[in-house]
Design a protein around this motif. Structure first.
Motif, PDB file in Angstrom:
ATOM      1  N   ALA A   1      14.719  28.784 -46.531  1.00  0.00           N
ATOM      2  CA  ALA A   1      14.275  29.941 -47.319  1.00  0.00           C
ATOM      3  C   ALA A   1      14.987  29.982 -48.670  1.00  0.00           C
ATOM      4  O   ALA A   1      14.343  30.145 -49.719  1.00  0.00           O
ATOM      5  N   GLU A   2      16.306  29.830 -48.642  1.00  0.00           N
ATOM      6  CA  GLU A   2      17.084  29.938 -49.881  1.00  0.00           C
ATOM      7  C   GLU A   2      16.788  28.817 -50.871  1.00  0.00           C
ATOM      8  O   GLU A   2      16.851  29.030 -52.083  1.00  0.00           O
ATOM      9  N   GLN A   3      16.442  27.628 -50.374  1.00  0.00           N
ATOM     10  CA  GLN A   3      16.111  26.524 -51.278  1.00  0.00           C
ATOM     11  C   GLN A   3      14.866  26.815 -52.097  1.00  0.00           C
ATOM     12  O   GLN A   3      14.678  26.231 -53.159  1.00  0.00           O
ATOM     13  N   THR A   4      14.013  27.718 -51.612  1.00  0.00           N
ATOM     14  CA  THR A   4      12.805  28.072 -52.353  1.00  0.00           C
ATOM     15  C   THR A   4      13.025  29.259 -53.276  1.00  0.00           C
ATOM     16  O   THR A   4      12.129  29.642 -54.009  1.00  0.00           O
ATOM     17  N   GLY A   5      14.220  29.856 -53.229  1.00  0.00           N
ATOM     18  CA  GLY A   5      14.483  31.073 -53.977  1.00  0.00           C
ATOM     19  C   GLY A   5      14.270  32.314 -53.122  1.00  0.00           C
ATOM     20  O   GLY A   5      14.314  33.436 -53.618  1.00  0.00           O
ATOM     21  N   GLY A   6      14.054  32.117 -51.834  1.00  0.00           N
ATOM     22  CA  GLY A   6      13.851  33.218 -50.905  1.00  0.00           C
ATOM     23  C   GLY A   6      15.144  33.640 -50.237  1.00  0.00           C
ATOM     24  O   GLY A   6      16.237  33.350 -50.730  1.00  0.00           O
ATOM     25  N   SER A   7      15.000  34.292 -49.090  1.00  0.00           N
ATOM     26  CA  SER A   7      16.183  34.825 -48.416  1.00  0.00           C
ATOM     27  C   SER A   7      15.943  34.973 -46.920  1.00  0.00           C
ATOM     28  O   SER A   7      14.806  34.888 -46.445  1.00  0.00           O
ATOM     29  N   LEU A   8      17.025  35.216 -46.198  1.00  0.00           N
ATOM     30  CA  LEU A   8      16.972  35.435 -44.757  1.00  0.00           C
ATOM     31  C   LEU A   8      17.730  36.718 -44.443  1.00  0.00           C
ATOM     32  O   LEU A   8      18.794  36.955 -45.012  1.00  0.00           O
TER      33      LEU A   8
END
Length: 184
Positions: free
Chosen positions: A79-86
């Motif tokens: 998730a974070e590699q795409t600019g997202g989050s968990l």
């Protein structure tokens, strides 16, 4: 992992290990925003606050069979590699919800993969649990609830090969429809 569906499988297996009788899997795709939201929610035993803080550490696990736990850390990384989050919410005795936001336009976005096989396998291999699978793309969605299927099928187990085959085909068909595809 090569597919997000494998992360979903791993986290759902954690839910099963935590004694969950109901596991809800939700995938929400917003094509205009280029986002995919995935959540796995269960009514298992939940986690203490310390566990929640440490669960994204690959060297933290409650398992006695191995000393590392990679499922949630890899899901977070994807998730974070795409600019997202968990995000993780859990309460002892109530359950756990793990949610991730992915930016699908990112070059680092991991594809969802074979979600129909993942959901089918979870249902067929765990007939003593109930699953609710919801998948939406923009304004189109479908929901599959094993509680409803069990009522319709009566004494016919969800693990029956014909039922398993139908489940996989149904999920594939509905996924194609919500993605704007025409049935063949």
């Amino acid at each position: 992992m090569r597919e997000l569906s494998l992360n979903i499988l791993d986290i759902a297996q954690n839910s099963i290990s935590a004694g969950a009788s109901l596991i809800e899997i939700e995938i929400i795709e917003n094509t205009a925003k280029e986002e995919m939201y995935i959540s796995i929610n269960d009514n298992g035993k939940g986690m203490a606050a310390e566990q929640v803080l440490n669960v994204t550490d690959p060297f933290f696990t409650t398992r006695t069979t191995r000393k590392v736990g990679m499922g949630i850390p890899l899901f977070k990384l994807a998730a974070e590699q795409t600019g997202g989050s968990l995000t993780i919410w859990s309460e002892l005795g109530t359950g756990t919800k793990i949610s991730a936001l992915f930016k699908t336009g990112s070059v680092d976005f991991t594809p969802l993969g074979d979600i129909s096989s993942t959901v089918t396998m979870l249902i067929v291999m765990n007939t003593d649990r109930d699953f609710c699978y919801r998948h939406s793309v923009d304004s189109r969605e479908f929901t599959l609830k094993t509680q409803e299927l069990k009522q319709i099928l009566g004494d016919v187990p969800l693990s029956t090969p014909d039922v398993a085959e139908w489940l996989k085909s149904y999920i594939e068909e509905q996924t194609q429809i919500i993605h704007g595809g025409v049935l063949k």
